[in-house]
Design a protein around this motif. Structure first.
Motif, PDB file in Angstrom:
ATOM      1  N   ALA A  41     -41.561  44.185 -13.136  1.00 54.65           N
ATOM      2  CA  ALA A  41     -41.068  45.474 -12.944  1.00 54.65           C
ATOM      3  C   ALA A  41     -39.772  45.385 -12.206  1.00 54.65           C
ATOM      4  O   ALA A  41     -38.777  46.278 -12.188  1.00 54.65           O
ATOM      5  CB  ALA A  41     -42.165  46.391 -11.932  1.00 54.65           C
ATOM      6  N   MET A  42     -39.836  44.380 -11.283  1.00 51.89           N
ATOM      7  CA  MET A  42     -38.431  44.182 -10.203  1.00 51.89           C
ATOM      8  C   MET A  42     -37.299  43.819 -11.257  1.00 51.89           C
ATOM      9  O   MET A  42     -36.153  44.359 -11.246  1.00 51.89           O
ATOM     10  CB  MET A  42     -38.525  43.412  -9.283  1.00 51.89           C
ATOM     11  N   VAL A  43     -37.525  43.246 -12.279  1.00 48.85           N
ATOM     12  CA  VAL A  43     -36.511  42.657 -13.111  1.00 48.85           C
ATOM     13  C   VAL A  43     -35.879  43.810 -13.928  1.00 48.85           C
ATOM     14  O   VAL A  43     -34.818  44.306 -14.282  1.00 48.85           O
ATOM     15  CB  VAL A  43     -37.059  41.552 -14.267  1.00 48.85           C
ATOM     16  N   GLY A  44     -36.888  44.948 -14.395  1.00 54.36           N
ATOM     17  CA  GLY A  44     -36.600  46.061 -14.954  1.00 54.36           C
ATOM     18  C   GLY A  44     -35.720  47.024 -14.273  1.00 54.36           C
ATOM     19  O   GLY A  44     -34.997  47.650 -14.416  1.00 54.36           O
ATOM     20  N   ALA A  45     -36.398  47.479 -12.983  1.00 57.16           N
ATOM     21  CA  ALA A  45     -35.908  48.465 -12.047  1.00 57.16           C
ATOM     22  C   ALA A  45     -34.695  48.066 -11.266  1.00 57.16           C
ATOM     23  O   ALA A  45     -33.852  48.602 -11.415  1.00 57.16           O
ATOM     24  CB  ALA A  45     -37.213  48.665 -10.879  1.00 57.16           C
ATOM     25  N   PHE A  46     -34.555  46.602 -10.984  1.00 55.32           N
ATOM     26  CA  PHE A  46     -33.315  46.120 -10.497  1.00 55.32           C
ATOM     27  C   PHE A  46     -32.267  45.349 -11.072  1.00 55.32           C
ATOM     28  O   PHE A  46     -30.781  46.014 -11.391  1.00 55.32           O
ATOM     29  CB  PHE A  46     -33.575  45.428  -9.222  1.00 55.32           C
ATOM     30  N   GLY A  47     -32.585  44.617 -12.333  1.00 57.06           N
ATOM     31  CA  GLY A  47     -31.774  43.950 -13.041  1.00 57.06           C
ATOM     32  C   GLY A  47     -31.336  44.718 -14.196  1.00 57.06           C
ATOM     33  O   GLY A  47     -29.993  44.906 -14.181  1.00 57.06           O
TER      34      GLY A  47
END
Length: 538
Positions: free
Chosen positions: A451-457
């Motif tokens: 989710a962090m890869v999606g939300a931030f990256g």
């Protein structure tokens, strides 16, 4: 030693579906309702925060959260959730499911309330306070993932276990719908008090005086379902499987489950002791990885890959919402009107696209099976995202808005009637009792890392709104879904079997790793189980 030789396990596996199962679904599910509301309601108020705290009088534009600040406001709860999953998952195996189950609700209730009470002398201090409490809110939310899944799996009978676990998770869909609905209703109420619609021209650019109250009320209402559920959660007894197989107290397990199921259950203390002795290997041992390593890799990779795509799906929202007439340009509406339109869009998408997928999973998971639902879901998500990516310029055109909406909605539908539900169910079934909560936590935390890869990256990559970058991102997400499709082959079907048979705790070795994609209803007589026993125990 077969699991059915222990009376309390046999009673749980073969119990008729009764009111207590429904009660358990509601108690565990209300936690997920709260989780989803708290996580997703921030999307309905984040633009309002920008209007209130980052308005520049010299600018000819509405206030807007700086990109880095917006990332923190929305993403800090994801960091807290990942941390909470790991901590509470471990504690659920070490201390017991019930002992730490209530802590998560208390933490959510306190931090949801405090999030709405975030005050400060400057805009930065308000946002910092908000981020602090949303981290700990996420920490509590994270604990609900492994504990709710594990408790539901250990209470359920083997014929409806998947549907029960999926029903708990489906309350996430209800929470998302309510996050949009509550925000929409509150903003509408305050809008009516402020002067109604349509707006006078001089009010268009304004931020209504009541706006600072609205976002605080929306966040604080997230504490209400947690408070209402706490008493009933504390009344739930420890699961019979944990009491018998981990604590080794067969008498207490038989008493607790007998009272729950309204039947008499034999204690079987000697058999429980034998069962416990046969399953003493540690989580990080070579024995664990020989038996369950393939499945742990499978649950972690599929959840990670799913959440990269799932949390990146709002890449196209900035185009589809205006195309469908759900939102207006920020420059054309006041602060509360913008919140109303954002909430309305979220509510419509959740109700028509997100919500049905969860309940289709509940309805069909015991018929189709977890394995095939996950395969089909990943495949269809990949197809729809690829079409959106390749044809993005074409779909943005007003003339093709219904095609765009259909593809967008179907992507959400097959995420939820697919891997978003099954990645929650499978880790609660595949692993032994002694490490079930921890393995589910590792899988869920892997998802939040995605989710962090999606939300931030990915979203940072497309933050400038460049159409070419968005097309590239959508095609990349289509690829990640296909990788998730392939990683699903590391897993196996679990429907219709007891937890002990699936995990090999009953002395059947590790047959589930040899049955990937096969019908689990084959009788044990069709396989040489004695050979498996000798391989597992030497």
């Amino acid at each position: 030693m077969a699991s059915h030789s222990i009376s309390v396990l046999n009673a749980l596996d073969n119990a008729r579906t009764q009111w207590y199962h429904v009660t358990a679904i509601v108690i565990a599910g209300m936690g997920f309702f709260t989780d989803a509301y708290d996580l997703f309601c921030i999307s309905t108020v984040s633009k309002l925060l920008g209007r209130i705290y980052y308005f520049n009088p010299t600018s000819n534009k509405p206030g807007k959260l700086p990109h880095s600040v917006n990332n923190w406001v929305i993403g800090v709860a994801l960091v807290g959730t990942l941390t909470g999953q790991l901590v509470f998952g471990y504690l659920g195996d070490k201390l017991g499911r019930k002992k730490v189950y209530g802590i998560t609700l208390v933490l959510m209730a306190i931090c949801a309330t405090c999030s709405g009470l975030s005050f400060g002398h400057t805009a930065k201090s308000v946002i910092r306070t908000l981020c602090f409490f949303r981290f700990w809110l996420g920490f509590g939310i994270g604990g609900d993932y492994p504990l709710s899944a594990t408790i539901m799996s250990e209470y359920a009978n083997k014929k409806t276990r998947g549907a029960f676990i999926a029903a708990v998770f489906a309350m996430q869909g209800v929470g998302i719908v309510f996050a949009g609905l509550v925000s929409m209703i509150l903003s509408k109420i305050y809008l009516s008090n402020y002067g109604g619609l349509p707006y006078k021209k001089e009010r268009v650019f304004s931020t209504e005086p009541e706006a600072d109250q609205v976002w605080r009320i929306v966040l604080m209402l997230g504490a209400l379902p947690a408070i209402l559920t706490f008493y009933w959660r504390m009344k739930m007894p420890e699961t019979g499987r944990y009491t018998a197989l981990i604590e080794g107290n067969a008498k207490q397990a038989a008493s607790d489950m007998g009272r729950v199921l309204d039947i008499d259950i034999q204690a079987d203390q000697e058999r429980v002791a034998q069962f416990h002795a046969a399953n003493e290997y540690r989580l990080m041992s070579s024995e664990f990885f020989r038996r369950h390593g393939r499945h742990l890799i499978g649950t972690m990779t599929t959840w990670f890959l799913l959440d990269i795509a799932f949390y990146s799906q709002n890449l196209t929202q900035k185009d589809i919402f205006p195309t469908m007439g759900l939102t207006s340009k920020a420059e054309d509406v006041s602060a509360l009107r913008e919140m109303f339109e954002t909430s309305r869009a979220m509510f419509v998408i959740a109700l028509l696209g997100t919500f049905p997928g969860y309940w289709f999973t509940v309805a069909f998971i015991e018929k189709i099976g977890r394995y095939y639902i996950q395969l089909v879901g990943f495949f269809m998500m990949s197809v729809f995202m690829l079409i959106i990516g390749v044809k993005y310029d074409y779909l943005k055109n007003q003339d093709h808005k219904w095609t765009f909406a259909a593809l967008y909605g179907l992507t959400f539908f097959f995420a939820n009637f697919g891997p978003n539900s099954t990645t929650f169910v499978l880790p609660a079934e595949l692993f032994p009792t002694r490490v079930r909560s921890t393995c589910h936590a590792w899988s869920a935390a892997s998802g939040k890392a995605g989710a962090m890869v999606g939300a931030f990256g990915i979203q940072n990559y497309t933050q400038d709104g460049n159409v070419h970058k968005i097309k590239q991102a959508m095609i990349f997400l289509s690829f990640t879904n296909m990788v998730g499709f392939l990683c699903t082959f590391l897993l196996t079907e679990t429907k219709g079997r007891s937890l002990e048979e699936i995990s090999g705790e009953d002395g059947g070795g590790y047959p589930e790793t040899q049955m990937t994609g096969k019908n689990p209803d084959h009788s044990r007589a069709e396989h040489n189980w004695e050979d498996d026993d000798s391989r597992a125990y030497g």
